[in-house]
Write a protein that holds these residues in place. Structure first.
Motif, PDB file in Angstrom:
ATOM      1  N   LEU A 366      15.995  -5.520  16.634  1.00  0.00           N
ATOM      2  CA  LEU A 366      15.402  -6.049  17.862  1.00  0.00           C
ATOM      3  C   LEU A 366      16.423  -6.105  18.996  1.00  0.00           C
ATOM      4  O   LEU A 366      16.069  -5.946  20.173  1.00  0.00           O
ATOM      5  N   VAL A 372       9.478  -7.697  21.049  1.00  0.00           N
ATOM      6  CA  VAL A 372       8.169  -7.102  20.784  1.00  0.00           C
ATOM      7  C   VAL A 372       7.296  -7.267  22.023  1.00  0.00           C
ATOM      8  O   VAL A 372       7.215  -8.354  22.612  1.00  0.00           O
ATOM      9  N   ARG A 373       6.627  -6.211  22.403  1.00  0.00           N
ATOM     10  CA  ARG A 373       5.778  -6.247  23.598  1.00  0.00           C
ATOM     11  C   ARG A 373       4.534  -7.098  23.338  1.00  0.00           C
ATOM     12  O   ARG A 373       3.869  -6.944  22.304  1.00  0.00           O
ATOM     13  N   CYS A 398       8.225  -2.154  21.359  1.00  0.00           N
ATOM     14  CA  CYS A 398       9.154  -3.147  21.891  1.00  0.00           C
ATOM     15  C   CYS A 398       9.536  -2.762  23.314  1.00  0.00           C
ATOM     16  O   CYS A 398       9.163  -1.687  23.806  1.00  0.00           O
ATOM     17  N   THR A 402      10.900   1.276  19.732  1.00  0.00           N
ATOM     18  CA  THR A 402       9.812   1.048  18.778  1.00  0.00           C
ATOM     19  C   THR A 402      10.383   0.771  17.398  1.00  0.00           C
ATOM     20  O   THR A 402      11.387   1.369  16.992  1.00  0.00           O
TER      21      THR A 402
END
Length: 448
Positions: A366, A372-373, A398, A402
């Motif tokens: 991350l 994360v979107r 994200c 991704t």
């Protein structure tokens, strides 16, 4: 290409309890008792012969010349003793003689010529009215293609007579049309339409199932004997190839299972091939053995499948697979610890990779791709692949990249997750970095 008709007939008789493919072949063809490998007697089965691993040497030139010999002559040849090139059951050798003995076994249990049994079991029920085992069965004036041979690269051609229909006819003497063989290919290929709904009660009620069950048709099209790939066909990548029952099975890296078989006799070349995922197939005939029908058919099928972007396979995941993946996806989106999924996991999962290690790896991923979107599309729209029913791959969009997530369940009474992984995607956003191309990349995931 007659061998698939012979094999289908043998399986129909097997299903009726008349043939045992794993019993000693001498039960049906007593003359085989004289067969020897390195001077010693051998134990052959009909399964060995039908899947081209009976140990008999490759015999295409000899087989072509003996298609029309009498049954008495061939029985004497077998009774005199066959010399095997390899131990039965160990390696692939394409043997016309070996598969022709399936015809003798069929005659032994039915008391009738194998050609009649094939006609009654396969040709007539499927309305293949233009498919017959001998030229003289078409009647006077029938428009039969003549065969030709060339010995100067096509500058001149010489007419080639039909080889005749005799003891080896069951492996290569059928005459047919493109239309009839296309119907035959559809009959075989349709067995893969949806195996999950196949059962004896419903399948037997269908016209095709009454001729030969879908399960038995899939047996024909399942590789049983490894065929060495050798030189790779131009423009194609094969993960494997094998011989089933009267059919060759290719595992194409892009298009999955391709079933095929060539036909070749002096003066003629033919080829049939189809992709089981879509049922799209190609039939090619040429009335010269210099024509190379196989290469043409392979190119045409690959071109058509590419144009329609055909899936390699259709996977219908278990409900438990989807539910487990959805739960892990929720934990990632909510920033909750992965240990909250413990109830979905087998005991080994958090021992194989401890929770703290998983959390550190996820945090590192991350940090690279960002948070994360919040506006990601629903979970089901982010599923990208499934190797089989027990596994699923989906993506998590994200801010800067991704994540690719994979789960793999074990098929207990209540399936549980035995493995899961979360990795950073490559530039394409559908695969982990450095993962090679796989046929599973082209599986179509169907959520029922």
């Amino acid at each position: 290409m007659s061998k698939s008709f012979l094999a289908a007939t043998a399986l129909a008789l097997r299903d009726d309890g008349l043939l045992d493919l794993h019993a000693p072949a001498t039960d049906y063809v007593p003359e085989l008792v004289a067969a020897r490998f390195d001077g010693s007697p051998v134990a052959l089965t009909l399964d060995d012969l039908l899947s081209n691993r009976g140990g008999l040497s490759e015999d295409n030139p000899w087989g072509d010349a003996h298609l029309g010999v009498s049954r008495a002559h061939m029985a004497a040849v077998v009774a005199a003793g066959l010399t095997l090139a390899s131990s039965p059951g160990t390696e692939y050798q394409y043997s016309n003689l070996g598969i022709s003995l399936i015809g003798r076994a069929i005659e032994s249990v039915t008391g009738r010529p194998v050609e009649d049994v094939v006609r009654e079991r396969m040709l007539d029920p499927l309305n293949l009215r233009h498919t017959r085992p001998s030229a003289d069965l078409y009647g006077e004036g029938a428009d039969l293609a003549a065969g030709f041979r060339t010995f100067d690269d096509g500058s001149t051609f010489a007419a080639e007579p039909f080889v005749g229909s005799g003891a080896l006819a069951c492996i290569g003497s059928l005459f047919s049309t493109v239309h009839d063989v296309a119907r035959w290919a559809h009959f075989l290929g349709s067995a893969f339409d949806d195996p999950s709904t196949d059962n004896a009660a419903t399948d037997g009620a269908t016209a095709d199932g009454a001729v030969l069950s879908a399960a038995s048709r899939r047996e024909l099209q399942t590789a049983r004997t490894l065929i060495p790939i050798g030189s790779k066909p131009p423009g194609r990548e094969l993960d494997g190839i094998g011989y089933g029952y009267g059919l060759v099975v290719e595992h194409d890296r892009r298009f999955g299972r391709i079933v095929q078989h060539a036909g070749g006799l002096p003066g003629f070349s033919s080829h049939m091939r189809w992709q089981t995922a879509t049922g799209i197939g190609v039939i090619v005939y040429g009335n010269s053995d210099a024509f190379g029908a196989g290469a043409v058919a392979a190119d045409v099928l690959a071109d058509v499948l590419t144009r329609v972007d055909a899936p390699a396979f259709v996977v219908r995941p278990w409900p438990e697979t989807v539910a487990a993946a959805r739960r892990i996806d929720e934990l990632i989106a909510e920033g909750r610890p992965l240990s909250d999924a413990a109830g979905l996991l087998t005991d080994n999962v958090l021992r194989d990779v401890p929770v703290d290690v998983r959390e550190r790896r996820l945090a590192a991923a991350l940090a690279e791709v960002g948070a994360v979107r919040a506006d990601a599309v629903p979970f089901t729209e982010r599923i990208v692949a499934a190797p089989d029913r027990s596994a699923l791959r989906w993506v998590v969009p994200c801010v800067r990249g991704t994540l690719v997530c994979d789960v793999h369940l074990v098929g207990l009474h209540e399936p549980l997750v035995q493995e899961f992984a979360i990795r950073v995607a490559d530039a394409g956003g559908r695969k982990p970095r450095d993962e090679s191309a796989r046929v599973t990349d082209h599986h179509l995931v169907a959520l029922d």
